[in-house]
Design a protein around this motif. Structure first.
Motif, PDB file in Angstrom:
ATOM      1  N   GLN A  85      13.534 105.801 -53.600  1.00  0.00           N
ATOM      2  CA  GLN A  85      12.434 106.288 -54.429  1.00  0.00           C
ATOM      3  C   GLN A  85      12.948 106.810 -55.772  1.00  0.00           C
ATOM      4  O   GLN A  85      12.411 106.476 -56.829  1.00  0.00           O
ATOM      5  N   SER A  86      13.992 107.613 -55.713  1.00  0.00           N
ATOM      6  CA  SER A  86      14.563 108.148 -56.950  1.00  0.00           C
ATOM      7  C   SER A  86      15.106 107.033 -57.828  1.00  0.00           C
ATOM      8  O   SER A  86      14.986 107.081 -59.062  1.00  0.00           O
ATOM      9  N   ILE A  88      14.117 103.836 -58.055  1.00  0.00           N
ATOM     10  CA  ILE A  88      13.034 103.102 -58.712  1.00  0.00           C
ATOM     11  C   ILE A  88      12.438 103.936 -59.841  1.00  0.00           C
ATOM     12  O   ILE A  88      12.183 103.435 -60.954  1.00  0.00           O
ATOM     13  N   GLU A  89      12.223 105.222 -59.585  1.00  0.00           N
ATOM     14  CA  GLU A  89      11.627 106.094 -60.602  1.00  0.00           C
ATOM     15  C   GLU A  89      12.523 106.233 -61.824  1.00  0.00           C
ATOM     16  O   GLU A  89      12.034 106.419 -62.949  1.00  0.00           O
ATOM     17  N   SER A  90      13.827 106.135 -61.626  1.00  0.00           N
ATOM     18  CA  SER A  90      14.765 106.346 -62.733  1.00  0.00           C
ATOM     19  C   SER A  90      14.974 105.109 -63.598  1.00  0.00           C
ATOM     20  O   SER A  90      15.562 105.200 -64.678  1.00  0.00           O
ATOM     21  N   SER A  92      14.434 102.534 -66.302  1.00  0.00           N
ATOM     22  CA  SER A  92      13.691 102.539 -67.559  1.00  0.00           C
ATOM     23  C   SER A  92      13.251 101.131 -67.914  1.00  0.00           C
ATOM     24  O   SER A  92      13.909 100.144 -67.560  1.00  0.00           O
ATOM     25  N   ASN A  94      11.050  97.696 -67.835  1.00  0.00           N
ATOM     26  CA  ASN A  94      10.477  96.903 -66.745  1.00  0.00           C
ATOM     27  C   ASN A  94      11.378  95.714 -66.417  1.00  0.00           C
ATOM     28  O   ASN A  94      10.965  94.555 -66.501  1.00  0.00           O
ATOM     29  N   LYS A 173       9.452  96.648 -61.730  1.00  0.00           N
ATOM     30  CA  LYS A 173       8.959  98.005 -61.545  1.00  0.00           C
ATOM     31  C   LYS A 173       7.441  98.072 -61.645  1.00  0.00           C
ATOM     32  O   LYS A 173       6.799  98.816 -60.903  1.00  0.00           O
ATOM     33  N   LEU A 177       4.558 100.043 -59.376  1.00  0.00           N
ATOM     34  CA  LEU A 177       3.697 101.045 -59.999  1.00  0.00           C
ATOM     35  C   LEU A 177       2.229 100.731 -59.763  1.00  0.00           C
ATOM     36  O   LEU A 177       1.426 101.625 -59.455  1.00  0.00           O
ATOM     37  N   ASN A 180       1.024 101.834 -56.531  1.00  0.00           N
ATOM     38  CA  ASN A 180       1.235 103.271 -56.253  1.00  0.00           C
ATOM     39  C   ASN A 180       2.266 103.456 -55.150  1.00  0.00           C
ATOM     40  O   ASN A 180       2.094 104.259 -54.227  1.00  0.00           O
ATOM     41  N   TRP A 181       3.354 102.713 -55.264  1.00  0.00           N
ATOM     42  CA  TRP A 181       4.339 102.667 -54.189  1.00  0.00           C
ATOM     43  C   TRP A 181       5.119 103.969 -54.069  1.00  0.00           C
ATOM     44  O   TRP A 181       5.568 104.540 -55.055  1.00  0.00           O
ATOM     45  N   HIS A 182       5.277 104.420 -52.815  1.00  0.00           N
ATOM     46  CA  HIS A 182       6.159 105.549 -52.514  1.00  0.00           C
ATOM     47  C   HIS A 182       6.807 105.255 -51.172  1.00  0.00           C
ATOM     48  O   HIS A 182       6.118 105.059 -50.164  1.00  0.00           O
TER      49      HIS A 182
END
Length: 303
Positions: A85-86, A88-90, A92, A94, A173, A177, A180-182
């Motif tokens: 998760q971290s 993917i969020e990090s 920058s 696409n 990415k 998004l 709303n993937w988690h």
């Protein structure tokens, strides 16, 4: 061979306490996909050899580590999904994102037109899901070639994972998004999330990564006596693949789609001593492990 300077491609490598495997994994990426961006997400390895490998790899890769997870978190998979998760969020921008684990290896160079073709699937709205970049280990289910996606659908709807989701995937990415993937804490829950929000996963006709066979396994950050016995039974060890040259890679990619990319049929180990069929993990021997675990529990209680 592809030059990724102009076409973003991000490798996210997830690792824990397997330094020799991690080095082989990263070396294969840098050899086959030069100029790509590689970030290693390590699950707080505490093995001295692995830590030395991480120090060495830091010369060419970013190394990230999460704060240690809370008691009870990551019971089976450590901090893998928290790290994913971290990770993917990090990311920058696409770029195309390829997740890969330390017991895997890139086995061929990417060809010039491949990365643009993968991007085009998403840019032209042909596909809204995960591409699976790995060679197939075993083929027991029905497989169907999908020409417009240049890949296969494998009928794994009756399995806990593998129809819409895998921990190893390639996507962009923005796909995650929009969904709303988690990441959930296990593969089965991630599969259910993907079935609701993503297209069926496509197994690439021309995969470029593969699981090394006979890899020692971790479960909940531990290797029990029972698992070590199962590893000996399966001849577990370090068995990397030979990397195809560009001519061989092109010949592989030009083969007919009816030739399914099974790892044992398409790839060659640098050490030919491992018998076939290849044994991938001691966790495959679930019946034997259950018996060994019971023996281990009795011995522990009696000591």
């Amino acid at each position: 061979m592809i030059d990724t300077k102009s076409i973003p491609l991000q490798f996210l490598v997830f690792s824990f306490n397997r330094g020799d495997f991690l080095k082989n994994c990263v070396d294969s990426i840098l050899r086959c996909v030069p100029n790509c961006n590689v970030i290693i997400w390590d699950d707080n390895s505490d093995d001295a050899f692995t830590l030395s490998i991480l120090d060495d790899l830091a010369k060419n890769c970013d190394i990230r580590q999460q704060a240690k997870y809370e008691s009870g978190e990551g019971k089976l998979h450590g901090g893998l999904y928290k790290n994913m998760q971290s990770a993917i969020e990090s990311v920058s921008g696409n770029p195309l994102i390829c997740t890969i684990q330390d017991d895997m290896q890139v086995v061929r160079p990417l060809l010039t037109d491949e990365v643009p073709q993968w991007h085009a699937l998403y840019e032209e709205n042909k596909f809204n899901g995960l591409l699976h970049p790995g060679f197939i280990k075993r083929l027991k289910e029905k497989i169907t070639f999908v020409p417009k996606l240049n890949g296969y659908h494998i009928n794994r709807l009756n399995r806990s994972a593998g129809a819409h989701y895998s921990d190893v995937f390639l996507t962009r990415k923005d796909v995650l998004l929009r969904a709303n993937w988690h990441f959930s804490s296990n593969e089965a829950d991630n599969e259910q999330q993907a079935r609701k929000n993503l297209s069926q996963m496509v197994y690439m006709k021309n995969p470029f990564v593969a699981w090394l066979p006979g890899v020692p396994a971790w479960r909940g950050r531990k290797r029990t006596w029972a698992m070590r016995v199962a590893e000996r039974k399966g001849n577990c060890g370090f068995y990397p693949f030979e990397i195809m040259d560009e001519a061989s890679a092109r010949q592989f990619c030009e083969r007919p789609a009816k030739d399914i990319p099974l790892a044992e049929s398409c790839l060659t180990l640098t050490d030919s001593s491992l018998p076939k069929p290849w044994f991938y993990s001691p966790l495959q021997h679930r019946v034997i492990l259950r018996k060994l675990n019971k023996i281990e529990l009795r011995l522990t209680r009696s000591s």
